[in-house]
Enzyme design. Structure first.
Site, PDB file in Angstrom:
ATOM      1  N   HIS A  96      31.299  55.015  44.588  1.00 32.98           N
ATOM      2  CA  HIS A  96      30.915  54.293  45.802  1.00 32.98           C
ATOM      3  C   HIS A  96      31.669  52.983  45.966  1.00 32.98           C
ATOM      4  O   HIS A  96      31.224  52.075  46.660  1.00 32.98           O
ATOM      5  CB  HIS A  96      29.402  54.108  45.861  1.00 32.98           C
ATOM      6  CG  HIS A  96      28.737  55.340  46.405  1.00 32.98           C
ATOM      7  ND1 HIS A  96      28.956  56.568  45.853  1.00 32.98           N
ATOM      8  CD2 HIS A  96      27.920  55.529  47.464  1.00 32.98           C
ATOM      9  CE1 HIS A  96      28.287  57.476  46.539  1.00 32.98           C
ATOM     10  NE2 HIS A  96      27.647  56.876  47.530  1.00 32.98           N
ATOM     11  N   ASP A 157      20.332  47.575  47.282  1.00 32.78           N
ATOM     12  CA  ASP A 157      19.642  48.132  48.455  1.00 32.78           C
ATOM     13  C   ASP A 157      19.687  49.657  48.460  1.00 32.78           C
ATOM     14  O   ASP A 157      18.883  50.307  49.108  1.00 32.78           O
ATOM     15  CB  ASP A 157      20.309  47.639  49.750  1.00 32.78           C
ATOM     16  CG  ASP A 157      20.111  46.152  49.942  1.00 32.78           C
ATOM     17  OD1 ASP A 157      19.191  45.594  49.326  1.00 32.78           O
ATOM     18  OD2 ASP A 157      20.878  45.552  50.713  1.00 32.78           O
ATOM     19  N   GLU A 268      15.255  39.304  52.284  1.00 32.12           N
ATOM     20  CA  GLU A 268      16.614  39.496  52.794  1.00 32.12           C
ATOM     21  C   GLU A 268      16.633  39.063  54.257  1.00 32.12           C
ATOM     22  O   GLU A 268      15.621  38.568  54.774  1.00 32.12           O
ATOM     23  CB  GLU A 268      17.068  40.966  52.668  1.00 32.12           C
ATOM     24  CG  GLU A 268      17.443  41.359  51.251  1.00 32.12           C
ATOM     25  CD  GLU A 268      18.288  42.621  51.159  1.00 32.12           C
ATOM     26  OE1 GLU A 268      18.745  43.126  52.201  1.00 32.12           O
ATOM     27  OE2 GLU A 268      18.488  43.087  50.018  1.00 32.12           O
TER      28      GLU A 268
END
Ligand code: FAD
Length: 518
Positions: A96, A157, A268
């Site tokens: 990723h 996240d 956040e």
């Protein structure tokens, strides 16, 4: 004529030899290494892809290791071949990365997900922890630890990333203000160094290697096992969103929430520019506290700042938790009619991005180019940054979310390799853009990349003291300036643990066998 033809042939042979000398050739000796897993020399295309979808470097071989010893045997073999081989090795976690960081041009990619090793083991007691493989996905750790009523404290996240992949960077999310990033919540590592040695390390044992590897961009060793701290896991989460039109008020509230003992477990925020129908989109998952008032609220065309909060709880604590939330929210200065709330299980909350992934995948929008830009910005400059970027360089947020939230530097260990801004509080600002393939418009790759460039230039010109997170540079000078005063220590660590620069070539910090320069 004959002479001229021979001369040309000779010239071409010389070029061919020269090229051959410069590129690594995979030695047949790899095939004879005594390993439990196997090498694949044909099916290597997958290892040349990543989430960023912009860089593709074919390796010559992919190792599918069964054990840490397979990895050690391979790296040691390449180390013993010396500088002449030019072979490099990249650990590939879940791939990723954004710019080929887990790739190895004509080298060996290690497909970490084949690694088998001891099963994940949860330890309860006063200092609960879990022992996992470096190739484990965080989502699997969550499922396994929850069976014992426990869970890691600090997250990203998105949980479909490997332990080795996030610990090589930092692992930041809305819990970091309280617990620090994931690299602050690791007790022990097993690492294969660039010399092929398997070393256990922790704060007490081989501590320099331990801190080098954390946030070390894969430069010092391959993480094969990790011991991660746990805490009692809640069952439920109150998930809250409130809106602001004024950045200064939004930032003031965020900073208040991360200082001292906040009620909330997660903080956040994100920026919304020129979006229509925003609240309609939220309606499927969030309830408004005051639907009559909220229906009058129009997001259209404005720049808004959304504060996102979460409070963990168990069902028996519901009444008191509701009270605590109301008290805390009453101290905030958001637009009163914009209080949206949802109640979800702890797993649903932590795995929230995966739901979006499934939706995007079904529309063919997940495997598109991702020109992401992640910045760490000192608190004192966040206002000027916001003023210059939101609504100016960026006139809409239709290419993807922009996250923005502050964290406390005191929760980060300054012995790790990670590079941070100077101040005690700094913001993570993440421009998570997706590009429409082959578009030449404002949703196209070129446009987004030029926006990113303008943002970076602005940080440079105005001397905002910004550091890139998940950094990406191509020249030695840029890396030096990224590391600043830490460069010397970084180079020293490299020369200690991976002196031939075999590991993680995709980061493009060091070149194999090139002299390490201070
Ligand atoms: P890879 O891409 O496979 O590898 C990344 C780097 O680490 C490479 O240099 C590789 O060689 C090295 N590496 C991989 N495994 C090991 C190992 N075992 N030992 C040593 N080095 C290794 N980051 C955050 O901090 N917070 C977030 O909230 C967050 N959200 C994200 C959401 C999405 C959808 C995506 C795609 C990424 C997100 N990230 C986030 C970034 C993410 O943490 C990094 O991209 C991470 O490197 C990805 O992990 P991976 O397993 O796919 O690593």
């Amino acid at each position: 004529m004959h002479f001229l033809r021979n001369l040309i042939i000779l010239f071409l042979i010389c070029i061919a030899i020269k090229i051959n000398l410069c590129v690594p050739t995979i030695p047949s000796s790899l095939k004879t290494l005594p390993i439990d897993g196997h090498f694949d020399f044909k099916q290597v295309h997958h290892a040349a892809k990543d989430f960023g979808n912009r860089y593709s470097f074919l390796p010559s071989a992919v190792l599918h290791p069964k054990s840490a010893s397979d990895i050690a045997t391979t790296v040691k073999h390449i180390w013993e071949m010396g500088p002449g081989s030019h072979l490099t090795v990249a650990a590939r976690g879940h791939g990723h990365s954004l710019q080929g960081q887990a790739q190895a041009h004509r080298g060996v990619v290690i497909n970490m997900e084949s690694l088998q090793g001891p099963k994940m083991k949860v330890h309860t007691g006063n200092f609960p922890h879990v022992d996992v493989s470096g190739s484990e996905l965080w989502i699997n750790i969550l499922h396994e630890t929850l069976k014992q009523g426990l869970a890691p404290k600090s997250w990203t996240d998105y949980l479909h990333l490997t332990v080795g992949g996030t610990l090589s960077n930092a692992g930041i999310s809305g819990q970091a203000f309280r617990h620090g990033p994931q690299i602050s919540n690791v007790r022990q590592l097993e690492v294969v160094t660039g010399k092929g040695e398997v070393v256990n390390c922790s704060e007490k044992q081989n501590s320099d290697l331990f801190y080098s590897v954390l946030g070390g961009l894969g430069q010092f060793g391959i993480i094969t096992r990790a011991r991660i701290s746990l805490e009692p896991a809640p069952k439920m989460v109150k998930w809250i969103r409130v809106l602001y039109t004024d950045f200064a008020t939004f930032a003031k509230d965020q900073e208040m929430l991360i200082s001292g003992e906040s009620t909330f477990d997660y903080t956040e925020g994100f920026v919304i520019i020129n979006r229509t129908g925003l609240l309609n989109n939220w309606r499927s998952s969030f309830n408004s506290n005051d639907s009559a008032q909220a229906s009058h609220f129009k997001s259209d065309g404005r720049t808004l700042f959304c504060l996102e909060l979460a409070k963990y709880f168990n069902p028996e604590e519901m009444a008191i938790v509701n009270q605590e939330i109301m008290t805390s929210l009453s101290q905030l200065n958001h637009i009163p009619s914009t209080h949206f709330q949802s109640q979800v299980s702890y797993i649903e909350f932590l795995d929230r991005v995966h739901i979006s992934e499934i939706k995007l995948q079904s529309k063919g929008l997940w495997e598109v180019p991702h020109p992401w830009l992640n910045l760490l910005i000192p608190r004192s400059n966040i206002h000027i940054f916001a003023q210059l970027v939101f609504g100016n360089i960026l006139t809409n947020t239709s290419n993807g979310p922009i996250l923005i939230y502050p964290v406390n530097k005191s929760k980060w260990d300054n012995r790790t390799s990670v590079v941070l801004p100077e101040e005690d509080v700094f913001y993570l600002v993440a421009f998570l853009s997706s590009a429409a393939p082959s578009s030449t418009g404002s949703d196209g790759l070129e446009h987004i990349l030029s926006q990113n460039k303008r943002i970076l230039e602005l940080c440079e010109i105005d001397g905002l003291g910004v550091k890139q997170y998940l950094p990406h540079y191509s020249t030695n000078g840029e890396w030096r300036s990224h590391f600043g005063p830490q460069w010397e220590a970084f180079v020293h660590r490299k020369s200690t643990y991976d002196p031939l620069a075999i590991l993680a070539p995709g980061q493009r910090i060091f070149q194999k066998a090139a002299p390490l320069s201070l």
